[in-house]
Design a protein around this motif. Structure first.
Motif, PDB file in Angstrom:
ATOM      1  N   ASP A  61       0.859  -1.108   0.071  1.00 45.35           N
ATOM      2  CA  ASP A  61      -0.037   0.041  -0.029  1.00 45.35           C
ATOM      3  C   ASP A  61       0.830   1.242  -0.244  1.00 45.35           C
ATOM      4  OD1 ASP A  61      -2.050  -1.662   0.014  1.00 45.35           O
ATOM      5  OD2 ASP A  61      -2.642  -1.314   2.026  1.00 45.35           O
ATOM      6  N   MET A  62       1.597   1.307  -1.061  1.00 46.84           N
ATOM      7  CA  MET A  62       2.557   2.475  -1.117  1.00 46.84           C
ATOM      8  C   MET A  62       2.971   2.621  -2.581  1.00 46.84           C
ATOM      9  SD  MET A  62       6.256   3.219   0.862  1.00 46.84           S
ATOM     10  CE  MET A  62       5.553   3.917   2.076  1.00 46.84           C
ATOM     11  N   LEU A  63       3.521   3.871  -3.006  1.00 45.32           N
ATOM     12  CA  LEU A  63       4.017   4.066  -4.396  1.00 45.32           C
ATOM     13  C   LEU A  63       5.253   5.113  -4.058  1.00 45.32           C
ATOM     14  CD1 LEU A  63       4.316   3.526  -7.343  1.00 45.32           C
ATOM     15  CD2 LEU A  63       2.670   5.385  -7.369  1.00 45.32           C
ATOM     16  N   THR A  64       6.372   4.745  -4.555  1.00 48.45           N
ATOM     17  CA  THR A  64       7.570   5.765  -4.557  1.00 48.45           C
ATOM     18  C   THR A  64       7.977   5.895  -6.061  1.00 48.45           C
ATOM     19  OG1 THR A  64       8.099   5.145  -2.291  1.00 48.45           O
ATOM     20  CG2 THR A  64       9.704   6.190  -3.531  1.00 48.45           C
ATOM     21  N   LEU A  65       8.207   7.078  -6.375  1.00 49.76           N
ATOM     22  CA  LEU A  65       9.041   7.410  -7.537  1.00 49.76           C
ATOM     23  C   LEU A  65      10.247   7.892  -7.123  1.00 49.76           C
ATOM     24  CD1 LEU A  65       6.262   8.819  -9.816  1.00 49.76           C
ATOM     25  CD2 LEU A  65       7.094   6.550 -10.034  1.00 49.76           C
ATOM     26  N   GLY A  66      11.539   7.159  -7.650  1.00 48.76           N
ATOM     27  CA  GLY A  66      12.495   7.735  -7.448  1.00 48.76           C
ATOM     28  C   GLY A  66      13.195   8.418  -8.825  1.00 48.76           C
ATOM     29  N   ILE A  67      13.968   9.527  -8.515  1.00 47.53           N
ATOM     30  CA  ILE A  67      14.363  10.467  -9.707  1.00 47.53           C
ATOM     31  C   ILE A  67      15.838  10.875  -9.298  1.00 47.53           C
ATOM     32  CG2 ILE A  67      14.180  12.369 -11.035  1.00 47.53           C
ATOM     33  CD1 ILE A  67      11.376  12.643  -9.944  1.00 47.53           C
ATOM     34  N   ARG A  68      16.814  10.074 -10.169  1.00 47.49           N
ATOM     35  CA  ARG A  68      18.370  10.666 -10.058  1.00 47.49           C
ATOM     36  C   ARG A  68      18.805  11.508 -10.874  1.00 47.49           C
ATOM     37  NH1 ARG A  68      23.537   7.275 -10.843  1.00 47.49           N
ATOM     38  NH2 ARG A  68      25.152   8.628 -10.095  1.00 47.49           N
ATOM     39  N   TYR A  69      19.223  12.571 -10.720  1.00 45.37           N
ATOM     40  CA  TYR A  69      19.796  13.718 -11.523  1.00 45.37           C
ATOM     41  C   TYR A  69      21.076  13.434 -12.027  1.00 45.37           C
ATOM     42  CZ  TYR A  69      15.493  16.573 -10.985  1.00 45.37           C
ATOM     43  OH  TYR A  69      14.008  16.724 -10.601  1.00 45.37           O
ATOM     44  N   LEU A  70      21.155  13.056 -13.276  1.00 44.41           N
ATOM     45  CA  LEU A  70      22.627  12.070 -13.367  1.00 44.41           C
ATOM     46  C   LEU A  70      23.764  13.154 -13.495  1.00 44.41           C
ATOM     47  CD1 LEU A  70      21.272   9.954 -16.386  1.00 44.41           C
ATOM     48  CD2 LEU A  70      21.530   9.249 -13.754  1.00 44.41           C
ATOM     49  N   THR A  71      23.420  14.438 -13.890  1.00 47.19           N
ATOM     50  CA  THR A  71      24.647  15.574 -13.680  1.00 47.19           C
ATOM     51  C   THR A  71      24.892  16.094 -12.541  1.00 47.19           C
ATOM     52  OG1 THR A  71      23.281  17.415 -14.449  1.00 47.19           O
ATOM     53  CG2 THR A  71      24.085  15.949 -16.207  1.00 47.19           C
ATOM     54  N   GLY A  72      24.242  15.777 -11.351  1.00 41.08           N
ATOM     55  CA  GLY A  72      24.431  16.343 -10.047  1.00 41.08           C
ATOM     56  C   GLY A  72      23.677  17.691 -10.157  1.00 41.08           C
ATOM     57  N   SER A  73      22.703  18.239 -11.159  1.00 36.57           N
ATOM     58  CA  SER A  73      22.126  19.549 -11.360  1.00 36.57           C
ATOM     59  C   SER A  73      20.893  19.557 -11.889  1.00 36.57           C
ATOM     60  CB  SER A  73      22.959  20.490 -11.950  1.00 36.57           C
ATOM     61  OG  SER A  73      23.152  20.287 -13.386  1.00 36.57           O
ATOM     62  N   VAL A  74      20.218  20.384 -11.752  1.00 44.12           N
ATOM     63  CA  VAL A  74      18.900  20.494 -12.098  1.00 44.12           C
ATOM     64  C   VAL A  74      18.525  21.647 -13.166  1.00 44.12           C
ATOM     65  CG1 VAL A  74      17.891  21.680 -10.407  1.00 44.12           C
ATOM     66  CG2 VAL A  74      16.329  20.491 -11.901  1.00 44.12           C
ATOM     67  N   ALA A  75      17.906  21.567 -14.542  1.00 45.64           N
ATOM     68  CA  ALA A  75      17.621  22.829 -15.168  1.00 45.64           C
ATOM     69  C   ALA A  75      16.272  22.655 -15.485  1.00 45.64           C
ATOM     70  CB  ALA A  75      18.482  22.486 -16.582  1.00 45.64           C
ATOM     71  N   LEU A  77      19.043  15.427 -17.445  1.00 43.80           N
ATOM     72  CA  LEU A  77      19.030  14.186 -17.602  1.00 43.80           C
ATOM     73  C   LEU A  77      18.948  13.539 -16.265  1.00 43.80           C
ATOM     74  CD1 LEU A  77      22.062  13.795 -20.180  1.00 43.80           C
ATOM     75  CD2 LEU A  77      19.545  13.961 -20.639  1.00 43.80           C
ATOM     76  N   VAL A  78      18.059  12.526 -16.222  1.00 47.47           N
ATOM     77  CA  VAL A  78      17.548  11.816 -15.032  1.00 47.47           C
ATOM     78  C   VAL A  78      17.316  10.464 -15.222  1.00 47.47           C
ATOM     79  CG1 VAL A  78      16.247  13.604 -14.112  1.00 47.47           C
ATOM     80  CG2 VAL A  78      15.151  11.823 -15.505  1.00 47.47           C
ATOM     81  N   GLN A  79      17.656   9.449 -14.184  1.00 49.70           N
ATOM     82  CA  GLN A  79      16.916   8.130 -14.376  1.00 49.70           C
ATOM     83  C   GLN A  79      15.981   7.858 -13.158  1.00 49.70           C
ATOM     84  OE1 GLN A  79      20.098   5.615 -12.120  1.00 49.70           O
ATOM     85  NE2 GLN A  79      18.932   3.764 -12.536  1.00 49.70           N
ATOM     86  N   MET A  80      15.004   7.166 -13.902  1.00 54.13           N
ATOM     87  CA  MET A  80      13.711   7.239 -12.974  1.00 54.13           C
ATOM     88  C   MET A  80      13.282   6.087 -12.681  1.00 54.13           C
ATOM     89  SD  MET A  80      10.336   9.551 -13.597  1.00 54.13           S
ATOM     90  CE  MET A  80       8.891   9.529 -12.614  1.00 54.13           C
ATOM     91  N   TRP A  81      12.569   5.525 -11.445  1.00 53.02           N
ATOM     92  CA  TRP A  81      12.098   4.167 -11.423  1.00 53.02           C
ATOM     93  C   TRP A  81      11.018   4.358 -10.522  1.00 53.02           C
ATOM     94  CZ3 TRP A  81      16.400   6.512  -9.168  1.00 53.02           C
ATOM     95  CH2 TRP A  81      16.620   6.538  -7.884  1.00 53.02           C
ATOM     96  N   ALA A  82      10.416   3.315 -10.232  1.00 55.50           N
ATOM     97  CA  ALA A  82       9.275   2.977  -9.479  1.00 55.50           C
ATOM     98  C   ALA A  82       9.317   1.873  -8.438  1.00 55.50           C
ATOM     99  CB  ALA A  82       7.890   2.890 -10.279  1.00 55.50           C
ATOM    100  N   THR A  83       9.015   1.989  -7.376  1.00 58.55           N
ATOM    101  CA  THR A  83       9.135   0.864  -6.197  1.00 58.55           C
ATOM    102  C   THR A  83       7.918   0.869  -5.195  1.00 58.55           C
ATOM    103  OG1 THR A  83      10.334  -0.151  -4.497  1.00 58.55           O
ATOM    104  CG2 THR A  83      10.598   2.434  -4.737  1.00 58.55           C
ATOM    105  N   GLN A  84       7.668  -0.006  -4.749  1.00 61.23           N
ATOM    106  CA  GLN A  84       6.736   0.048  -3.480  1.00 61.23           C
ATOM    107  C   GLN A  84       7.260  -0.116  -2.053  1.00 61.23           C
ATOM    108  OE1 GLN A  84       3.669  -2.766  -5.588  1.00 61.23           O
ATOM    109  NE2 GLN A  84       2.635  -1.588  -4.583  1.00 61.23           N
ATOM    110  N   GLU A  85       8.546   0.258  -1.945  1.00 64.44           N
ATOM    111  CA  GLU A  85       9.219   0.164  -0.703  1.00 64.44           C
ATOM    112  C   GLU A  85       9.339   1.648  -0.421  1.00 64.44           C
ATOM    113  OE1 GLU A  85      10.225  -2.456   0.783  1.00 64.44           O
ATOM    114  OE2 GLU A  85       9.546  -3.772  -0.644  1.00 64.44           O
TER     115      GLU A  85
END
Length: 285
Positions: A6-20, A170-178
């Protein structure tokens, strides 16, 4: 009783260490933390550009019906935003050997000529950026309970997302229920809100689809191809008539989407100090 899924998590990693990504209220500054609405639009863009899988669409329509998520986002150090001068679309053609064509000026301004024969203006633009203390962000719906098909579709779709914001973000994105490995530090809280973040709502996916106007644009170019093909005069005439009557011989517009729904957010009390009173009025109002 709350189940293990009963949970949803979206993870987002910014691959360059910055956001634009520009703050829509002030485009000189970077948007941080990332608005849930922007994340939803990135998911929708991945869906539309990779085949419109029906299970993905159903999962996105379920996701847009959820309440605003909790967010974990570390500190961001805003960078200066210098102006860049970017060429816009070609405006005229100039043959350096034959002189100006009917559609071009008699003499192309040398400073605006980016390639032989092509005259372009250069418009100034800024790209708001920020360095991130932690390159990973989490959006968490603690009480979401996706079924197996919804979760599988969202996990597949998240893996297709390559950017959030500008194309250099640029990002890497994933979904998990943890639960995430970091405690969420931004909570949806209208009473204590210090920030207002854009969020999706029911109908957001249909709105984005209308703004993109893919069906109209595809029909226009299919008719244009038929109108320029002389092998079947009957089809050619019908296409020309349809272009004039339906589109006035103009390419249909694709409009920039902007989600108007927002929700108040406040720092978690046991993570940050007491928050200053906020306002329920969106600064873009």
């Amino acid at each position: 009783m709350k189940g293990p899924n009963d949970m949803l998590t979206l993870g987002i990693r910014y691959l360059t260490g910055s956001v634009a990504a520009s703050d829509v209220a002030d485009r000189r500054h970077a948007e941080w933390p990332p608005h849930p609405g922007r994340v939803f639009m990135a998911l929708a863009a991945a869906h539309f550009s990779t085949g419109d899988d029906p299970s993905e669409r159903a999962a996105l329509e379920w996701l847009e019906s959820l309440p605003a998520p909790e967010i974990y986002a570390g500190e961001a150090l805003m960078r200066d935003s210098p102006k860049y001068y970017v060429p816009v679309n070609d405006e005229a053609f100039f043959d350096p050997f034959k002189g100006a064509t009917k559609k071009s000026p008699k003499r192309p301004p040398p400073s605006l000529q980016s390639a032989p024969g092509i005259v372009r203006r250069k418009n100034d633009r800024t790209f708001a950026r920020a360095w991130l203390a932690d390159d990973t962000v989490f959006l968490v719906w603690p009480d979401a309970a996706p079924d197996k098909r919804q979760y599988a579709a969202l996990a597949e779709l998240a893996g297709k997302v390559t950017r959030i914001g500008h194309s250099i973000s640029l990002v890497q994105m994933w979904a998990t229920q943890e639960p995430p490995c970091a405690k969420t530090n931004w909570l949806p809280d209208e009473a204590r809100a210090t920030e207002r973040l854009r969020v999706p709502g029911v109908g957001s996916l249909r709105y984005l689809e209308r703004q993109f106007n893919r069906e109209g644009v595809n029909e226009f170019f299919a008719l244009t191809a038929s109108a320029e093909n002389p092998t079947d005069k009957t089809v050619q005439r019908a296409a020309k008539t349809a272009l004039k009557e339906k589109f006035q011989n103009q390419t249909p517009a694709r409009l920039r989407p902007e989600l108007s729904l927002s929700h108040g957010y406040a720092p978690r009390a046991d993570v940050a100090g007491p928050a200053a009173p906020g306002t329920a009025v969106d600064p873009r109002l």
